[in-house]
Write a protein that holds these residues in place. Structure first.
Motif, short mmCIF file in Angstrom:
data_model
loop_
_atom_site.label_atom_id
_atom_site.label_comp_id
_atom_site.label_asym_id
_atom_site.label_seq_id
_atom_site.Cartn_x
_atom_site.Cartn_y
_atom_site.Cartn_z
N VAL A 81 34.36 54.65 36.48
CA VAL A 81 33.11 55.12 37.08
C VAL A 81 32.34 54.00 37.78
CG1 VAL A 81 32.81 57.11 35.56
CG2 VAL A 81 31.90 54.89 34.87
N SER A 82 32.99 52.84 37.97
CA SER A 82 32.31 51.76 38.70
C SER A 82 33.35 50.74 39.15
CB SER A 82 31.28 51.05 37.80
OG SER A 82 31.95 50.31 36.79
N GLY A 83 32.93 49.87 40.07
CA GLY A 83 33.79 48.76 40.46
C GLY A 83 34.04 47.84 39.27
N GLY A 84 33.06 47.71 38.42
CA GLY A 84 33.21 46.87 37.24
C GLY A 84 34.31 47.37 36.32
N GLU A 85 34.38 48.68 36.17
CA GLU A 85 35.45 49.22 35.32
C GLU A 85 36.82 49.04 35.96
OE1 GLU A 85 33.22 52.50 32.46
OE2 GLU A 85 34.63 53.24 33.98
N LEU A 86 36.87 49.14 37.29
CA LEU A 86 38.15 48.88 37.97
C LEU A 86 38.57 47.43 37.72
CD1 LEU A 86 40.50 49.57 39.80
CD2 LEU A 86 39.00 49.24 41.79
N TRP A 87 37.61 46.53 37.83
CA TRP A 87 37.89 45.11 37.58
C TRP A 87 38.41 44.91 36.16
CZ3 TRP A 87 36.63 41.19 34.33
CH2 TRP A 87 36.97 39.89 34.75
N ARG A 88 37.76 45.57 35.20
CA ARG A 88 38.19 45.47 33.80
C ARG A 88 39.64 45.95 33.61
NH1 ARG A 88 35.31 44.78 29.13
NH2 ARG A 88 33.06 44.67 29.26
N VAL A 89 39.97 47.07 34.25
CA VAL A 89 41.33 47.60 34.12
C VAL A 89 42.35 46.59 34.65
CG1 VAL A 89 42.94 49.34 35.01
CG2 VAL A 89 40.69 50.05 34.16
N ILE A 90 42.07 46.03 35.83
CA ILE A 90 42.99 45.06 36.43
C ILE A 90 43.07 43.81 35.55
CG2 ILE A 90 43.36 43.56 38.45
CD1 ILE A 90 41.99 45.86 40.12
N ASN A 91 41.92 43.38 35.07
CA ASN A 91 41.85 42.19 34.20
C ASN A 91 42.62 42.39 32.89
OD1 ASN A 91 40.69 39.59 33.46
ND2 ASN A 91 39.43 40.73 32.00
N ALA A 92 42.74 43.64 32.47
CA ALA A 92 43.47 43.93 31.22
C ALA A 92 44.95 44.21 31.49
CB ALA A 92 42.83 45.13 30.51
N GLY A 93 45.38 43.98 32.74
CA GLY A 93 46.80 44.17 33.07
C GLY A 93 47.13 45.55 33.59
N GLY A 94 46.10 46.35 33.88
CA GLY A 94 46.33 47.72 34.33
C GLY A 94 46.63 47.81 35.83
N ASP A 95 47.08 48.99 36.22
CA ASP A 95 47.55 49.23 37.58
C ASP A 95 46.50 50.06 38.33
OD1 ASP A 95 48.86 50.05 39.85
OD2 ASP A 95 50.68 50.71 38.82
N ALA A 96 45.91 49.46 39.37
CA ALA A 96 44.86 50.16 40.12
C ALA A 96 45.36 51.47 40.72
CB ALA A 96 44.30 49.26 41.21
N THR A 97 46.65 51.53 41.03
CA THR A 97 47.16 52.75 41.67
C THR A 97 47.23 53.92 40.69
OG1 THR A 97 49.50 52.27 41.23
CG2 THR A 97 48.56 51.36 43.26
N LEU A 98 46.92 53.66 39.42
CA LEU A 98 46.83 54.75 38.44
C LEU A 98 45.38 55.08 38.09
CD1 LEU A 98 49.67 53.74 35.91
CD2 LEU A 98 49.79 55.38 37.79
N CYS A 99 44.43 54.62 38.94
CA CYS A 99 43.02 54.83 38.63
C CYS A 99 42.40 55.92 39.49
CB CYS A 99 42.22 53.54 38.86
SG CYS A 99 42.54 52.28 37.61
N THR A 100 41.65 56.81 38.84
CA THR A 100 40.79 57.74 39.57
C THR A 100 39.35 57.26 39.37
OG1 THR A 100 40.81 59.19 37.61
CG2 THR A 100 42.31 59.74 39.39
N TYR A 101 38.56 57.40 40.43
CA TYR A 101 37.24 56.79 40.45
C TYR A 101 36.18 57.87 40.61
CZ TYR A 101 33.62 53.45 42.11
OH TYR A 101 32.48 52.70 42.29
N ALA A 102 35.44 58.14 39.52
CA ALA A 102 34.41 59.18 39.49
C ALA A 102 33.03 58.56 39.60
CB ALA A 102 34.53 59.97 38.19
N GLY A 103 32.02 59.40 39.69
CA GLY A 103 30.63 58.91 39.64
C GLY A 103 29.83 59.29 40.88
N VAL A 104 28.53 59.53 40.68
CA VAL A 104 27.70 60.05 41.77
C VAL A 104 27.11 58.96 42.66
CG1 VAL A 104 27.02 62.14 40.51
CG2 VAL A 104 25.59 60.10 40.35
N GLY A 105 27.25 57.69 42.27
CA GLY A 105 26.55 56.65 43.02
C GLY A 105 27.41 55.46 43.39
N LYS A 106 28.55 55.72 44.03
CA LYS A 106 29.43 54.61 44.41
C LYS A 106 28.79 53.81 45.56
CE LYS A 106 33.48 57.55 43.39
NZ LYS A 106 32.89 58.90 43.36
#
Ligand code: PLP
Length: 430
Positions: A81-106
């Motif tokens: 739900v934020s750029g910060g969470e995307l950063w966290r996923v990548i930082n934890a070894g996760g794959d951005a191409t498996l991320c869906t990005y929700a939220g009303v205030g991007k």
């Protein structure tokens, strides 16, 4: 199921005595069970296996690096739900191409970052947001994959602060306007690629019926969109509720047997599979709370007691800055002494050290008559617990621990006072 139980009078997480953890690193401390998380995730995937179903773990429920990495090892995707969470996923070894990005205030920087990282899909909440992503994608010379969150107008029967699927809240686009909006996207937003449709009707749903109602309402729209736009997925959101009250007293298996109306992963899957299977489309589920909620207890120490005219208070060393759920939306957590008591139950308020009347973890609660110095476990603290913590009253963020069988590992050391003020400075210094 979860892995917290008394053994020989001591509360354990898997094979670890919780008193040992408190003795070594102090309290408050969040203790997570690896076994509970991995078993519940397996149960989810197994139950949904008749579908082309994919789990996107909702990061905001619990976003510790080690917990995210555990999810990465299990091969799941992420709902962020934020750029910060995307950063966290990548930082934890996760794959951005498996991320869906929700939220009303991007924001624009968040949208650019997500496009650069090539996320799977933006789940959008308004026409203006879609126009903004279209503009940015155009500038970057890319096509942004999008879905829109449809609001199916279903009452989730949950607390008003965590219901999201009616037309009176800020989330999503009304089902009566969704077809018109997709037509507008197709006609006017050339830098967007329509990839799917999304919904999420609320959190901590304890009944299956609202999920079924929402799916029945939206399925015809999905069918149309498969024909019109060739959408490849339908995300049906998260929201599956957990057990907060009753899970330790009688053991969770016994509890389920006595409460057949309460949602289970199996019951949820069995109810929705017949509705989803005929669509022949990829289904994404976004559980957060159900994967980490029951998998954690927060350890806290009783500091004082005060017996007043009207009430007895037990002051503990954890406050609303550590777990805000009781103050924010009347969240309920069982509280148990890590050393078992017998036959000395009293009624008390369990309150924290913060200077706010709302700083309580339990009110008028029947609880063991614990004495100052005793360690307590606040159960089901793994979702919207640490992830909502703050340093209010200049209290360091708690420590976090992951238990794996007989072993336990610190996955976040207790914050220091220096770290609380990191980044602060006098005018002209920063
Ligand atoms: C918060 C959220 C979830 C997860 O909800 P839970 O109740 O924790 O399962 C899923 N999807 C979206 C879009 C969310 O905002």
């Amino acid at each position: 199921m979860h892995s917290f139980a008394y053994k020989n009078g001591s509360l354990h997480c898997e094979g670890v005595n919780l008193a040992d953890i408190a003795a070594v690193i102090g309290t408050p401390t969040f203790v997570y069970s690896k076994k509970t998380i991995t078993e519940d995730l397996s149960e989810f995937r197994e139950a949904l296996s008749p579908l082309d179903a994919h789990v996107a773990y909702a990061v905001k429920a619990c976003s510790n690096k080690a917990i995210l990495n555990l999810m990465v090892q299990q091969g799941v995707g992420f709902d962020i739900v934020s750029g910060g969470e995307l950063w966290r996923v990548i930082n934890a070894g996760g794959d951005a191409t498996l991320c869906t990005y929700a939220g009303v205030g991007k924001t624009e920087p968040e949208i650019r970052y997500a496009l650069e990282q090539n996320i799977y899909c933006f789940n959008c909440e308004s026409e203006n947001e879609l126009r903004e992503i279209n503009r940015i994608a155009g500038e970057m010379g890319v096509h942004a994959p999008i879905a829109v969150r449809v609001n199916p107008h279903v009452d989730a029967h949950t607390h008003k602060y965590i219901t999201t699927g009616t037309n009176e809240n800020k989330f999503g686009v009304d089902i009566t306007r969704i077809e018109e909006l997709y037509a507008t996207i197709a006609a006017e937003m050339p830098h967007l690629r329509i990839r799917g449709l999304q919904m999420h009707i609320g959190s901590q749903l304890t009944e299956i019926r609202p999920f079924v109602e929402a799916i029945e309402k939206v399925a015809p729209v999905v069918r149309k969109f498969i024909d019109l736009y060739g959408i490849e997925f339908w995300s049906i959101g998260g929201g599956i509720g957990i057990v907060y009250d009753g899970c330790l007293a009688s053991g969770l298996s016994a509890w389920w047997a006595e409460h057949p109306e309460h949602i289970t992963i199996r019951g949820y899957a069995d109810a929705i599979i017949p509705l989803l299977k005929p669509l022949g489309i990829k289904i994404i589920v976004e559980p957060g709370r159900r994967l980490t909620g029951n998998a954690c207890a927060m350890l806290t120490t009783c500091l004082y007691e005060k017996r007043g005219e009207a009430k007895t208070f037990k002051m503990i060393d954890a406050g609303m800055n550590d777990i805000i759920r009781p103050a924010l939306y009347e969240g309920y957590h069982e509280i148990w002494p890590v050393t078992e008591h017998r036959d000395d139950t009293i009624v008390a308020d369990i309150v924290g050290p913060i200077c706010e009347s709302g700083d309580f973890q339990a009110q008028n609660r029947a609880i063991a008559d614990v004495k100052p110095g005793e360690v307590l476990a606040e159960m089901s603290a793994g979702a919207y617990g640490f992830s909502m913590a703050s340093t209010y009253n200049s209290r360091p963020l708690a420590a976090e621990v992951l238990v794996d069988g007989e072993k336990w590992h610190i996955i976040r050391r207790r914050q220091t006072l220096e770290e609380i003020v990191t980044g602060e400075c006098l005018p002209g210094e920063c």
